[in-house]
Enzyme design. Structure first.
Site, PDB file in Angstrom:
ATOM      1  N   ARG A  53       0.850  -1.181   0.000  1.00 37.78           N
ATOM      2  CA  ARG A  53       0.000   0.000   0.000  1.00 37.78           C
ATOM      3  C   ARG A  53       0.890   1.235   0.000  1.00 37.78           C
ATOM      4  O   ARG A  53       1.981   1.232   0.558  1.00 37.78           O
ATOM      5  CB  ARG A  53      -0.918   0.042   1.239  1.00 37.78           C
ATOM      6  CG  ARG A  53      -2.164  -0.817   1.136  1.00 37.78           C
ATOM      7  CD  ARG A  53      -3.160  -0.216   0.146  1.00 37.78           C
ATOM      8  NE  ARG A  53      -4.430  -0.931   0.121  1.00 37.78           N
ATOM      9  CZ  ARG A  53      -4.717  -1.937  -0.681  1.00 37.78           C
ATOM     10  NH1 ARG A  53      -3.795  -2.415  -1.507  1.00 37.78           N
ATOM     11  NH2 ARG A  53      -5.912  -2.493  -0.672  1.00 37.78           N
ATOM     12  N   HIS A  86      -1.378   0.569  -9.599  1.00 38.72           N
ATOM     13  CA  HIS A  86      -2.133  -0.240  -8.631  1.00 38.72           C
ATOM     14  C   HIS A  86      -2.958  -1.318  -9.350  1.00 38.72           C
ATOM     15  O   HIS A  86      -4.178  -1.406  -9.175  1.00 38.72           O
ATOM     16  CB  HIS A  86      -3.035   0.660  -7.785  1.00 38.72           C
ATOM     17  CG  HIS A  86      -3.396   0.044  -6.459  1.00 38.72           C
ATOM     18  ND1 HIS A  86      -3.625   0.789  -5.329  1.00 38.72           N
ATOM     19  CD2 HIS A  86      -3.584  -1.250  -6.081  1.00 38.72           C
ATOM     20  CE1 HIS A  86      -3.934  -0.008  -4.311  1.00 38.72           C
ATOM     21  NE2 HIS A  86      -3.918  -1.256  -4.755  1.00 38.72           N
ATOM     22  N   GLU A 143      -2.221   8.216  -3.532  1.00 41.28           N
ATOM     23  CA  GLU A 143      -2.703   7.856  -4.872  1.00 41.28           C
ATOM     24  C   GLU A 143      -4.180   8.210  -5.015  1.00 41.28           C
ATOM     25  O   GLU A 143      -4.907   8.239  -4.013  1.00 41.28           O
ATOM     26  CB  GLU A 143      -2.450   6.373  -5.153  1.00 41.28           C
ATOM     27  CG  GLU A 143      -3.131   5.387  -4.234  1.00 41.28           C
ATOM     28  CD  GLU A 143      -2.778   3.949  -4.579  1.00 41.28           C
ATOM     29  OE1 GLU A 143      -3.730   3.215  -4.919  1.00 41.28           O
ATOM     30  OE2 GLU A 143      -1.593   3.560  -4.522  1.00 41.28           O
TER      31      GLU A 143
END
Length: 327
Positions: free
Chosen positions: A238, A285, A267
């Site tokens: 993450r 991602h 993000e």
């Protein structure tokens, strides 16, 4: 009367069909991300919501959704959900464990190889017409085979990553809150090690641990300073687990050799300095983004929604104590 379920972003047709068999569905079949205020407005009169990681579920939002019984995220990570706040408001919170393990492990190997062998840099070099033929010292990379691979986080996904890389005959080190059983260590040829020593010894460091207040900036300037100058850092976990600003400085100074990132602080915004570096491979991602896996994630979240509103519980409950606070 059917319970109402809100789907906050585009999902698959079969997901909507399944939900429609059991619930009244209100769906946002676009890629538009609603603001917190827009999401709160759309939650009025809603019993359960199928959300994604772009939806922030916090105390302020839950206070505006008194009818809400469940938040079901189509993700394994859930740092976008304040689980404690859900508990206080008597709201079930769920995620989608297991279904994405193999795809994320596959992508970990993909990103590691792409970074070690400078794949995106090489493709850009070719596409711009700069390639004029091969020579001995052109675009030299690092090897995964026989490397020392340190895996930080050794749950389901970390163990499958260790399994995937066995064919490269690496030395595998791992760091985790709890040591796994000797049987698992033996089957994966994995050695438990304190974080700092793992960083010192590893040629490749793969991060696959959950984001918590304790793991915020798990890798910062101090930790990067412990790593080999030839080391490669891969973040599959993450954003926020790595201090992106410190990483940029380490990559600029060649304090470490390269990095591969699938996740970022803040993000979808990416710290601008990352774009300027050749020795970093960036992906948006997408570790779980195979079609079968994303379909399975959406359906798992849908089944959690239906179970929550029809039975009062859900298979993948993150806060089993929610019932103590139920309105």
């Amino acid at each position: 009367m059917k319970k109402k379920v809100l789907v906050t972003r585009e999902v698959f047709d079969e997901t909507l069909a399944y939900l429609g068999e059991h619930c009244e569905v209100v769906s946002n079949q676009t890629s538009t991300v609603w603001s917190p205020d827009e999401l709160a407005q759309r939650l009025e009169g809603i019993d359960a919501a199928l959300v994604q990681t772009s939806d922030k579920i916090d105390e302020a939002l839950l206070a505006r959704a008194p009818q809400l019984a469940a938040i079901c995220s189509a993700s394994v990570g859930y740092n976008h959900i304040d689980v404690a706040a859900c508990t206080r408001h008597g709201v079930m919170a769920t995620n989608t464990p297991d279904v994405l393990t193999n795809s994320v492990a596959d992508f970990a190997v993909c990103l590691t190889l792409a970074t070690c062998r400078r794949l995106t840099e090489s493709e850009a070099y070719l596409r711009t017409g700069a390639w004029q033929g091969t020579h001995l010292k052109q675009l030299l990379g690092m090897d995964l085979h026989h490397a020392t691979v340190g895996i930080c986080g050794f749950g389901r996904i970390g163990q499958v990553i260790a399994e995937r890389v066995q064919g490269f005959k690496p030395k595998i080190l791992y760091s985790a809150r709890k040591r796994v059983s000797e049987d698992i260590e033996r089957s994966l040829n994995a050695t438990f090690m304190a974080k700092d020593e793992l960083l010192r010894q590893s040629d490749i460091v793969i991060l696959i641990l959950p984001f918590t207040p304790e793991t915020h900036h798990y890798i910062g300037a101090r930790e990067l300073g412990l790593m080999k100058k030839t080391a490669v850092l891969i973040n599959m976990a993450r954003g926020g687990i790595v201090d992106d600003v410190a990483l940029i400085e380490a990559l600029k100074a060649r304090q470490i050799w390269a990095a591969g990132l699938d996740v970022y602080e803040n993000e979808p915004r990416v710290t601008p300095g990352l774009y300027e570096l050749a020795n970093v491979v960036l992906s948006p991602h997408i570790a779980s983004a195979s079609e079968p896996t994303r379909q399975a994630m959406a359906m798992r979240a849908a089944k959690n929604c239906v179970a929550a509103v029809t039975t009062g519980s859900a298979p993948d409950l993150l806060n089993a104590d929610f019932v103590q606070h139920k309105r």
